[in-house]
Design an enzyme around this catalytic site. Structure first.
Site, PDB file in Angstrom:
ATOM      1  N   HIS A  16      19.962  42.925  31.100  1.00 44.06           N
ATOM      2  CA  HIS A  16      21.025  42.720  32.085  1.00 44.06           C
ATOM      3  C   HIS A  16      22.335  43.256  31.514  1.00 44.06           C
ATOM      4  CE1 HIS A  16      22.773  40.649  35.577  1.00 44.06           C
ATOM      5  NE2 HIS A  16      23.743  40.228  34.770  1.00 44.06           N
ATOM      6  N   MET A  53      24.767  33.868  41.679  1.00 43.33           N
ATOM      7  CA  MET A  53      25.522  33.494  40.481  1.00 43.33           C
ATOM      8  C   MET A  53      25.501  31.975  40.320  1.00 43.33           C
ATOM      9  SD  MET A  53      26.425  36.281  39.051  1.00 43.33           S
ATOM     10  CE  MET A  53      27.333  35.483  37.726  1.00 43.33           C
ATOM     11  N   GLY A 110      32.580  36.244  34.811  1.00 48.28           N
ATOM     12  CA  GLY A 110      33.677  36.521  33.884  1.00 48.28           C
ATOM     13  C   GLY A 110      33.282  36.341  32.430  1.00 48.28           C
ATOM     14  N   PHE A 111      32.586  35.258  32.144  1.00 50.59           N
ATOM     15  CA  PHE A 111      32.343  34.937  30.737  1.00 50.59           C
ATOM     16  C   PHE A 111      30.944  34.341  30.557  1.00 50.59           C
ATOM     17  CE2 PHE A 111      36.818  34.781  31.655  1.00 50.59           C
ATOM     18  CZ  PHE A 111      37.342  35.580  30.646  1.00 50.59           C
ATOM     19  N   GLY A 112      30.375  34.633  29.390  1.00 50.11           N
ATOM     20  CA  GLY A 112      29.132  33.977  29.010  1.00 50.11           C
ATOM     21  C   GLY A 112      29.424  32.552  28.558  1.00 50.11           C
ATOM     22  N   GLY A 113      28.357  31.772  28.407  1.00 45.80           N
ATOM     23  CA  GLY A 113      28.481  30.448  27.808  1.00 45.80           C
ATOM     24  C   GLY A 113      29.033  29.361  28.704  1.00 45.80           C
TER      25      GLY A 113
HETATM   26  C1  DX5 Z   1      28.727  36.096  33.749  1.00 44.22           C
HETATM   27  C2  DX5 Z   1      27.747  37.223  33.565  1.00 44.22           C
HETATM   28  C3  DX5 Z   1      26.482  36.785  32.940  1.00 44.22           C
HETATM   29  C4  DX5 Z   1      26.610  36.264  31.538  1.00 44.22           C
HETATM   30  C5  DX5 Z   1      25.737  35.053  31.455  1.00 44.22           C
HETATM   31  O1  DX5 Z   1      29.892  36.592  34.306  1.00 44.22           O
HETATM   32  O2  DX5 Z   1      27.450  37.819  34.819  1.00 44.22           O
HETATM   33  O3  DX5 Z   1      25.463  37.762  33.018  1.00 44.22           O
HETATM   34  O4  DX5 Z   1      26.198  37.183  30.551  1.00 44.22           O
HETATM   35  O5  DX5 Z   1      25.927  34.459  30.218  1.00 44.22           O
HETATM   36  P1  DX5 Z   1      25.268  33.079  29.840  1.00 44.22           P
HETATM   37  O6  DX5 Z   1      23.783  33.256  29.918  1.00 44.22           O
HETATM   38  O7  DX5 Z   1      25.765  32.868  28.446  1.00 44.22           O
HETATM   39  O8  DX5 Z   1      25.765  32.052  30.810  1.00 44.22           O
HETATM   40 ZN    ZN Z   2      25.566  39.211  35.134  1.00 44.72          ZN
END
Ligand code: DX5
Ligand code: ZN
Length: 219
Positions: free
Chosen positions: A35, A140, A145-148
């Site tokens: 991804h 979603m 915006g951000f992981g984690g």
């Molecule tokens: C969020 C991204 C995700 C992100 C998910 O804006 O679209 O693809 O990488 O990260 P995790 O799995 O850490 O929630």
């Molecule tokens: Zn994504």
């Protein structure tokens, strides 16, 4: 169930100083999808990668399926560049104003699969008339915006709704979730109809990535 469970590890959680090694770790785990999150600092409040990143990963030998998630205010301007760079699927959001249907058709013309994405605050109904035009629907489970970020359990009814339409209409698109996915939340999403699981933090944190990938595939 229509589709077997599939993991799409998210490059966003990889090592940005060594993305080729991160892509290699994904393939070595047994995962067949990667991804790739593209953000423009407008639609999503962060900056990530560009088409050259995807092209460079291909040159470095990455052969996995690039599941490209465009979090862009004007995705229609960039689909050709990502198709040329080696994207296999290109997913675009419903929220910005542009020709969604025309852009999905153009993605297919360019030889890629296409997907439509809905943010947590966007209804399933907003994409209902596009379902027959796509290979993938991405729900979603965090705000982009951000992981984690923590998994949004309140997105489960949306998955059930879209899975219900898929079954009722005999459609075959994949139903993907993205954000806060680990083995436990993926199982909840699977029960609600999801079959494709983006995992960033949980995948790259896992000591045994092959076991993690197999765990998702077994859902
Ligand atoms: C969020 C991204 C995700 C992100 C998910 O804006 O679209 O693809 O990488 O990260 P995790 O799995 O850490 O929630
Ligand atoms: Zn994504």
């Amino acid at each position: 169930m229509l589709h077997a469970s599939l993991i799409a590890p998210s490059l966003l959680a990889g090592d940005h100083a060594n993305l080729a090694a991160s892509a290699q770790a994904v393939a070595q785990s047994g995962a067949t999808w990667l991804h790739v999150d593209i953000m423009d600092g407008h639609f999503a409040p962060n900056l990530t990668f560009g088409p050259e990143t995807a092209a460079a990963l291909r040159r470095a030998g990455s052969k996995v399926f690039f599941d490209t998630h465009l979090m862009l205010a004007e995705p229609q301007k960039y689909i050709e560049a990502f198709a040329k760079a080696g994207a296999n699927n290109i997913s675009i959001h419903i929220e910005p104003t542009y020709d969604h249907r025309g852009t999905l058709a153009r993605i297919r013309q360019l030889g890629c699969q296409c997907g439509i994405v809905v943010n947590p605050g966007t209804s399933a109904a907003s994409i209902e008339t596009l379902l027959s035009e796509v290979d993938l629907v991405l729900v979603m489970t965090v705000q982009p915006g951000f992981g984690g970020q923590p998994f949004r359990r309140d997105m489960l009814p949306k998955l059930r709704t879209i899975d219900g339409w898929r079954k009722a209409r005999g459609l075959k698109f994949r139903l993907e979730v993205d954000g806060g996915i680990d083995l436990a939340t993926a199982a909840e999403c699977r029960a609600a109809g999801a079959d494709t699981f983006v995992a960033g933090t949980s995948f790259f944190k896992a000591d045994n990535k092959a076991a993690f990938t197999a765990g998702i595939a077994a859902l």
